[in-house]
Write a protein that holds these residues in place. Structure first.
Motif, mmCIF file in Angstrom:
data_model
loop_
_atom_site.group_PDB
_atom_site.id
_atom_site.type_symbol
_atom_site.label_atom_id
_atom_site.label_comp_id
_atom_site.label_asym_id
_atom_site.label_seq_id
_atom_site.Cartn_x
_atom_site.Cartn_y
_atom_site.Cartn_z
ATOM 1 N N PHE A 178 2.276 -3.488 1.306
ATOM 2 C CA PHE A 178 1.304 -4.562 1.562
ATOM 3 C C PHE A 178 2.089 -5.757 2.061
ATOM 4 O O PHE A 178 2.733 -6.433 1.267
ATOM 5 C CB PHE A 178 0.571 -4.960 0.284
ATOM 6 N N VAL A 192 5.364 -6.585 0.372
ATOM 7 C CA VAL A 192 5.488 -5.877 -0.907
ATOM 8 C C VAL A 192 5.460 -4.368 -0.685
ATOM 9 O O VAL A 192 4.511 -3.850 -0.087
ATOM 10 C CB VAL A 192 4.332 -6.265 -1.859
ATOM 11 N N ALA A 232 4.720 -1.383 -2.608
ATOM 12 C CA ALA A 232 4.171 -1.055 -3.922
ATOM 13 C C ALA A 232 4.559 0.362 -4.341
ATOM 14 O O ALA A 232 4.781 0.633 -5.522
ATOM 15 C CB ALA A 232 2.657 -1.213 -3.910
ATOM 16 N N PRO A 272 6.201 0.732 -15.944
ATOM 17 C CA PRO A 272 5.806 -0.608 -16.384
ATOM 18 C C PRO A 272 4.655 -1.151 -15.540
ATOM 19 O O PRO A 272 4.384 -0.630 -14.457
ATOM 20 C CB PRO A 272 7.068 -1.448 -16.159
ATOM 21 N N ASN A 273 4.023 -2.217 -16.017
ATOM 22 C CA ASN A 273 2.956 -2.855 -15.249
ATOM 23 C C ASN A 273 3.455 -3.265 -13.874
ATOM 24 O O ASN A 273 4.557 -3.775 -13.743
ATOM 25 C CB ASN A 273 2.461 -4.108 -15.983
ATOM 26 N N GLY A 274 2.637 -3.026 -12.868
ATOM 27 C CA GLY A 274 3.019 -3.417 -11.512
ATOM 28 C C GLY A 274 3.973 -2.448 -10.850
ATOM 29 O O GLY A 274 4.497 -2.722 -9.775
ATOM 30 N N ALA A 275 4.191 -1.291 -11.475
ATOM 31 C CA ALA A 275 5.141 -0.321 -10.920
ATOM 32 C C ALA A 275 4.600 0.371 -9.673
ATOM 33 O O ALA A 275 5.354 0.949 -8.907
ATOM 34 C CB ALA A 275 5.500 0.718 -11.974
ATOM 35 N N GLY A 276 3.277 0.339 -9.510
ATOM 36 C CA GLY A 276 2.694 0.965 -8.321
ATOM 37 C C GLY A 276 1.886 2.214 -8.640
ATOM 38 O O GLY A 276 1.538 2.978 -7.735
ATOM 39 N N LYS A 277 1.541 2.417 -9.904
ATOM 40 C CA LYS A 277 0.828 3.638 -10.300
ATOM 41 C C LYS A 277 -0.582 3.664 -9.712
ATOM 42 O O LYS A 277 -0.988 4.651 -9.078
ATOM 43 C CB LYS A 277 0.755 3.720 -11.841
ATOM 44 N N THR A 278 -1.326 2.585 -9.928
ATOM 45 C CA THR A 278 -2.690 2.538 -9.404
ATOM 46 C C THR A 278 -2.686 2.621 -7.879
ATOM 47 O O THR A 278 -3.538 3.286 -7.274
ATOM 48 C CB THR A 278 -3.400 1.250 -9.867
ATOM 49 N N THR A 279 -1.701 1.976 -7.281
ATOM 50 C CA THR A 279 -1.600 2.033 -5.818
ATOM 51 C C THR A 279 -1.403 3.473 -5.344
ATOM 52 O O THR A 279 -1.997 3.894 -4.345
ATOM 53 C CB THR A 279 -0.440 1.150 -5.330
ATOM 54 N N TYR A 325 -6.698 3.368 -0.017
ATOM 55 C CA TYR A 325 -5.738 2.845 0.955
ATOM 56 C C TYR A 325 -5.262 3.990 1.846
ATOM 57 O O TYR A 325 -5.154 5.132 1.387
ATOM 58 C CB TYR A 325 -4.503 2.254 0.265
ATOM 59 N N GLN A 382 -9.107 1.965 -13.475
ATOM 60 C CA GLN A 382 -8.473 1.202 -14.546
ATOM 61 C C GLN A 382 -9.454 0.189 -15.142
ATOM 62 O O GLN A 382 -9.580 0.058 -16.349
ATOM 63 C CB GLN A 382 -7.233 0.501 -13.984
HETATM 64 N N1 LIG Z 1 -4.331 -4.518 -2.117
HETATM 65 C C1 LIG Z 1 -3.118 -5.025 -2.438
HETATM 66 N N2 LIG Z 1 -2.593 -6.008 -1.685
HETATM 67 C C2 LIG Z 1 -1.376 -6.516 -1.982
HETATM 68 N N3 LIG Z 1 -0.626 -6.116 -3.007
HETATM 69 C C3 LIG Z 1 -1.102 -5.145 -3.793
HETATM 70 C C4 LIG Z 1 -2.370 -4.529 -3.552
HETATM 71 N N4 LIG Z 1 -2.584 -3.575 -4.483
HETATM 72 C C5 LIG Z 1 -1.497 -3.598 -5.273
HETATM 73 N N5 LIG Z 1 -0.606 -4.519 -4.872
HETATM 74 C C6 LIG Z 1 0.699 -4.789 -5.466
HETATM 75 O O1 LIG Z 1 1.337 -3.572 -5.678
HETATM 76 C C7 LIG Z 1 2.089 -3.599 -6.881
HETATM 77 C C8 LIG Z 1 1.711 -2.422 -7.742
HETATM 78 O O2 LIG Z 1 0.439 -2.626 -8.283
HETATM 79 P P1 LIG Z 1 -0.327 -1.485 -9.114
HETATM 80 O O3 LIG Z 1 -0.285 -0.242 -8.345
HETATM 81 O O4 LIG Z 1 -1.659 -2.006 -9.478
HETATM 82 O O5 LIG Z 1 0.579 -1.370 -10.405
HETATM 83 P P2 LIG Z 1 0.326 -0.512 -11.731
HETATM 84 O O6 LIG Z 1 -0.945 0.202 -11.612
HETATM 85 O O7 LIG Z 1 1.498 0.383 -11.834
HETATM 86 O O8 LIG Z 1 0.307 -1.497 -12.859
HETATM 87 C C9 LIG Z 1 1.840 -4.943 -7.524
HETATM 88 O O9 LIG Z 1 2.909 -5.792 -7.230
HETATM 89 C C10 LIG Z 1 0.572 -5.419 -6.854
HETATM 90 O O10 LIG Z 1 0.561 -6.815 -6.778
#
Ligand SMILES: Nc1ncnc2c1ncn2[C@@H]1O[C@H](COP(=O)(O)OP(=O)(O)O)[C@@H](O)[C@H]1O
Ligand SMILES: [Mg+2]
Lengths: 370, 256
Positions: free
Chosen positions: B15, B18, B20, B39-46, B55, B87
């Motif tokens: 992104f 970033v 992710a 950890p939080n923000g690791a990119g799992k949901t992404t 995406y 989530q």
């Molecule tokens: N649509 C988006 N635009 C910009 N940054 C994003 C977007 N979605 C996720 N991110 C970034 O990607 C990183 C991983 O986020 P996320 O996948 O939600 O983490 P997790 O689920 O592991 O906690 C974070 O730094 C988040 O800010």
């Protein structure tokens, strides 16, 4: 729900609607046709259909479109163009040598065509417009309506649209009255038929809302991402809702043409769309019943009950202050602001007629509108 | 032998500046229950969002049962057999429990707008309702069917979201932190529930979860990512003793 198809609340609702229709029929035979009551019922029926069609988008699909007046215009013109009797075309199209269309369609065929043409326009502009997010979509549809209004007045299209001149002499609601050989009216139907047309159209919309497609639309309104994750294709479902809504707005436009007895592009203003939007909001966004009720209330207030506000009143030699031409609109605006500020649920919220006969608010299962 | 259910190859999701998810690869085999932790923000949901089409991956491919599904729309991917939960719970708030699950049957309709509006699809509609009813009975939500979905207690909402996903008849189920906000007892029950549906519905399951007890108890295999990159992969006992994983979690302050 695996309940019986017709629970008692639905049956009661159907009965109520039937009684209302019967009452209108009887009233029409007894009360002079010039009564304000019939004006309100005819225009109310028209507005109810357009309001419900708008609610299908704004209330059930979550698409904030403001193109309703544009689609009504298309419907009104389509109807008028194809129903002016051949003998009258030379008079109506006097500046365009009688126009290019030299045949007429039966009234109901022309109404159907009015809906289809409006839906076709919706299909064309839906492709680019429905990709936009809410505010932009509202602006784009509003712009579409304005463009349509200008285009239909364009001189070059005159042989079809009669340019900026009005279309007239086409069949109106009064032509639904039955006459004997001498031309005297035997049965008055000029109010009942518009109410029936509107009722049938609204019933179709209600059927749609309660079908699997209606559930998909509600899912989109609730949460687009979740809807998509459930396998619902957003673009095609939004496009479908947009076309269906425009189809019925087109039929509503044809009805408005019949009500007004003349059609002129310049009367289909943005203000008309706002009126419809207010009706939807006052009735309750997401309630078909609410849209119907508030249409009749709105029309009754603006055409009838609040008329006195526009006239000077002298009571015992004392002239009541404020009452003068235009004051009605001020009062009207204040009422609307109060509703929007303090009664955001509108008259019905998301409830429907059958819900009123149930004890507890049970899930929206719909029922007949009106 | 048979294709893996899900195969992710060199997935990168960027992104702007970033990154992710960074060159992440993995497989889920038929019937497997695979966890993704980090950890939080690791990119799992992404990663989930890139798999389900929310995406479009910056690069890399996603393969479902041998079909390349990279860049398809979410609804197409659901139609091909991946269902998911979110989530942050995303139930349809204007609908009842029953209607939420019923809506998930829409994608398998054979009716069109006209036949559905004019009720020429009676048999199909009845079948949808019957299936919904049956599913709700199987997971003990039948008594709550007429409640508004969002009026349910939190744990039940999470459960309903899983059931709604099941109603799309998936081959692979993605669960994004299904135990978030649940108390220990609910979490335990959830673990049993997830294993049970895996067996009863012939599913493969890919789960993101923070409750380590739950992850260690139910997973066949675990992937660990940090800053979008894989730092470990293995069976639960291997992951528990992996130094990189312990460091990542100590650094991130999460429980392990
Ligand atoms: N649509 C988006 N635009 C910009 N940054 C994003 C977007 N979605 C996720 N991110 C970034 O990607 C990183 C991983 O986020 P996320 O996948 O939600 O983490 P997790 O689920 O592991 O906690 C974070 O730094 C988040 O800010
Ligand atoms: Mg996450």
């Amino acid at each position: 729900m695996a309940k019986k198809k017709w629970d008692s609340a639905s049956v009661l609702s159907a009965l109520v609607i039937l009684c209302l229709y019967a009452a209108v029929f009887i009233a029409e035979q007894l009360i002079p046709p010039t009564s304000m009551l019939f004006t309100v019922l005819k225009k109310g029926a028209t507005y109810a259909l357009v309001a419900v069609s708008m609610n299908l988008l704004n209330g059930f699909t979550g698409i904030f479109s403001l193109g309703q007046a544009g689609f009504m215009l298309i419907g009104a013109y389509t109807y008028a163009i194809f129903t002016v009797p051949i003998a009258q075309r030379a008079i109506v199209y006097q500046y365009y040598n009688g126009g290019v269309v030299q045949f007429t369609l039966p009234v109901f065929a022309a109404m159907l065509l009015a809906g289809l043409v409006a839906a076709l326009f919706a299909l064309l502009i839906g492709l680019p417009v429905l990709r936009l997010k809410s505010d932009y979509l509202a602006i784009a549809t509003l712009g579409f309506a304005e463009i349509i209004r200008t285009v239909f007045q364009w001189d070059k299209l005159g042989p079809v649209t009669n340019g900026s001149n009005m279309l007239r002499l086409f069949p109106t609601f009064n032509d639904f009255n039955l006459r004997n050989a001498q031309g005297e009216i035997t049965v008055y139907l000029s109010t009942l038929v518009p109410l029936l047309i509107s009722g049938v159209c609204i019933a179709v919309i209600v059927l749609l809302i309660n079908s699997t497609f209606g559930r998909a639309l509600r899912a989109i309104k609730d949460d687009e991402i979740a809807a998509e994750a459930m396998g619902i294709r957003l673009s095609s479902h939004k496009q479908m809702a947009f076309c269906v809504s425009s189809f019925f707005a087109g039929i509503g436009g044809a009805m408005l043409a019949m009500y007004q007895t003349t059609v002129q592009a310049k009367s289909f203003t943005t203000a008309m769309t706002y009126e419809i939007l207010l009706i939807v909001v006052i009735g309750g966004i997401g309630s078909v019943t609410g849209s119907c009720l508030s249409s009749f209330l709105f029309v009754a207030c603006s055409e009838w009950w609040l008329r006195f506000l526009d006239q000077k009143q002298v009571i015992g030699g004392f002239e009541v202050p404020l009452l003068r031409n235009g004051f009605r609109l001020v009062v009207f605006s204040i009422i609307i602001m109060i509703v929007v500020l303090f009664f955001r649920q509108g008259i019905m919220g998301t409830r429907e007629l059958p819900d009123l006969f149930r004890k507890r608010r049970s899930p929206a299962k719909g029922g007949e509108g009106k | 032998m048979s294709d893996p259910v899900l195969r992710i190859d060199h997935l990168t999701m960027q992104f702007g500046g970033v990154i992710a998810v960074d060159d992440f690869s993995m497989v889920v085999n038929p019937g497997e229950l695979v966890a993704l932790i980090g950890p939080n923000g690791a990119g799992k949901t992404t990663a989930f969002n890139a798999v389900t089409g929310v995406y479009t991956p910056t690069s890399g491919t996603v393969t479902l049962l041998g079909h390349n599904i990279t860049g398809l729309r979410p609804d197409q991917i659901t139609g091909m057999g991946i269902a998911r939960t979110f989530q942050n719970i995303r139930l349809f708030s204007s609908m009842t429990v029953f209607e939420n699950v019923l809506t998930a049957h829409h994608l398998r309709r054979t009716s069109n707008l006209l036949s559905a509006t004019f009720r020429l699809n009676g048999a199909e509609e009845r079948q949808m309702r019957k299936d919904t009813e049956e599913l709700l009975r199987r997971v003990d939500l039948y008594d709550l069917r007429d409640e508004m979905a969002t009026s349910l207690p939190y744990g039940k909402q999470r459960l309903l979201e899983i059931v709604r996903a099941l109603a799309t008849k998936p081959k692979l189920l993605l669960l994004d932190e299904p135990a978030a906000g649940m108390n220990p007892q609910e979490t335990d029950e959830l673990g049993d529930f997830i294993r049970r549906i895996r067996d009863e519905f012939n599913l493969s399951i890919f789960i993101i979860e923070h409750h380590m007890n739950l992850v260690m108890r139910i997973s066949d295999r675990i992937y660990v990512i940090e800053f979008g990159k894989q730092i470990a992969e293995g069976v639960p006992s291997e992951i528990q003793n992996n130094q990189a994983v312990i460091d990542a979690y100590l650094g991130g302050g999460d429980e392990l």
